[in-house]
Design an enzyme around this catalytic site. Sequence first.
Site, PDB file in Angstrom:
ATOM      1  N   ASP A   1       1.077 -18.848  -0.260  1.00 28.07           N
ATOM      2  CA  ASP A   1       0.672 -17.475   0.046  1.00 28.07           C
ATOM      3  C   ASP A   1      -0.267 -17.481   1.242  1.00 28.07           C
ATOM      4  O   ASP A   1      -1.355 -18.048   1.189  1.00 28.07           O
ATOM      5  CB  ASP A   1      -0.032 -16.857  -1.166  1.00 28.07           C
ATOM      6  CG  ASP A   1      -0.457 -15.421  -0.896  1.00 28.07           C
ATOM      7  OD1 ASP A   1       0.308 -14.513  -1.273  1.00 28.07           O
ATOM      8  OD2 ASP A   1      -1.546 -15.198  -0.319  1.00 28.07           O
TER       9      ASP A   1
ATOM     10  N   TYR B   1      -5.080 -14.269   8.195  1.00 23.69           N
ATOM     11  CA  TYR B   1      -5.717 -15.554   7.892  1.00 23.69           C
ATOM     12  C   TYR B   1      -5.735 -16.484   9.108  1.00 23.69           C
ATOM     13  O   TYR B   1      -6.518 -17.433   9.143  1.00 23.69           O
ATOM     14  CB  TYR B   1      -4.986 -16.272   6.751  1.00 23.69           C
ATOM     15  CG  TYR B   1      -4.975 -15.574   5.423  1.00 23.69           C
ATOM     16  CD1 TYR B   1      -5.724 -14.428   5.178  1.00 23.69           C
ATOM     17  CD2 TYR B   1      -4.196 -16.074   4.373  1.00 23.69           C
ATOM     18  CE1 TYR B   1      -5.687 -13.794   3.946  1.00 23.69           C
ATOM     19  CE2 TYR B   1      -4.161 -15.443   3.140  1.00 23.69           C
ATOM     20  CZ  TYR B   1      -4.892 -14.304   2.931  1.00 23.69           C
ATOM     21  OH  TYR B   1      -4.846 -13.689   1.707  1.00 23.69           O
TER      22      TYR B   1
ATOM     23  N   LYS C   1       1.702 -11.320   4.965  1.00 20.77           N
ATOM     24  CA  LYS C   1       1.265  -9.934   4.772  1.00 20.77           C
ATOM     25  C   LYS C   1       1.076  -9.207   6.098  1.00 20.77           C
ATOM     26  O   LYS C   1       0.724  -9.817   7.109  1.00 20.77           O
ATOM     27  CB  LYS C   1      -0.049  -9.904   3.978  1.00 20.77           C
ATOM     28  CG  LYS C   1      -0.017 -10.748   2.711  1.00 20.77           C
ATOM     29  CD  LYS C   1      -1.357 -10.733   1.984  1.00 20.77           C
ATOM     30  CE  LYS C   1      -1.368 -11.748   0.852  1.00 20.77           C
ATOM     31  NZ  LYS C   1      -1.609 -13.119   1.333  1.00 20.77           N
TER      32      LYS C   1
ATOM     33  N   HIS D   1      -0.972  -5.469   3.214  1.00 18.74           N
ATOM     34  CA  HIS D   1      -2.173  -6.198   2.809  1.00 18.74           C
ATOM     35  C   HIS D   1      -3.212  -5.298   2.132  1.00 18.74           C
ATOM     36  O   HIS D   1      -3.824  -5.689   1.131  1.00 18.74           O
ATOM     37  CB  HIS D   1      -2.774  -6.893   4.031  1.00 18.74           C
ATOM     38  CG  HIS D   1      -3.588  -8.094   3.704  1.00 18.74           C
ATOM     39  ND1 HIS D   1      -3.679  -9.188   4.531  1.00 18.74           N
ATOM     40  CD2 HIS D   1      -4.362  -8.393   2.630  1.00 18.74           C
ATOM     41  CE1 HIS D   1      -4.469 -10.101   3.979  1.00 18.74           C
ATOM     42  NE2 HIS D   1      -4.892  -9.631   2.833  1.00 18.74           N
TER      43      HIS D   1
END
Length: 278
Positions: free
Chosen positions: A45, A50, A75, A108
Amino acid sequence: MTIPALRLNSGHDIPQLGYGVFKVPADDTARAVGEALALGYRHIDTAAVYGNEEGVGAAIAASGIPRDELFVTTKLWNDRHEGDEPQKAIRESLAKLGLEYVDLYLVHWPTPANDNYVEAWQALIAMRDAGLARSIGVSNFLVRHLERIVAETGVTPAVDQIELHPAHQQRDVVAWARENGVLIEAWGPLGQGKYDLFSEPAVAGAAAAHGKSVAQVVLRWHIQKGNVVFPKSVRAERLRENMDVFDLQLTDAEMAAIDALDPGDGSGRVGAHPDDVN
């Protein structure tokens, strides 16, 4: 060790335990994900925000694991909900991951102040129909957000990925999800170390009774609840420990004692409230 899978409402299966790379440094992601894959993890994930999708992709490429044995989630970030931005965003993510499709693509955050999460959800439906994502879902959506996207599009998310741990169980969201065939994915499943979960008698007592760590007990609580869970660690020994929860069965009394750790007033939340992230 075989990690059990759950069936999504899209007809696809998702491994119930995965590896989350939130806050894993970009330059360490390939190593960490590679170790997770070597240990037997098959569900990764990540998210565009990120900043480590390329590391995930590098680890997948180096692993030699067939694509159909992997489950990869990423996401859509908050500033890309409108117009052709969602399509651009997923194609950028796919390029970084080195994949032709993701198994799960999520909105998200609902960013309610911008009032564009329905538009974002419509874009994800088109992505699914185009084969860019096999399943689609949301993250951090509350009941009112979920009800609105279903009412306006007729499409129910496969998952809602929410902050969920013993002190903050979001029972209203979970109940709605169960009633509507949506799987719950728990982020921050151990509370992110932001409260003293591990010294709670309900957790520590179960750990002692079963000869397991307190983290394993909490992860097992999630598993028995039917949640999809992906604890984050960059240490191989912790990754191995987190997998070792499938020979453990908490009793009804132990489950109830952990259930009781949520005061029920929302005070156990350790992350941002979905209304405040825009």
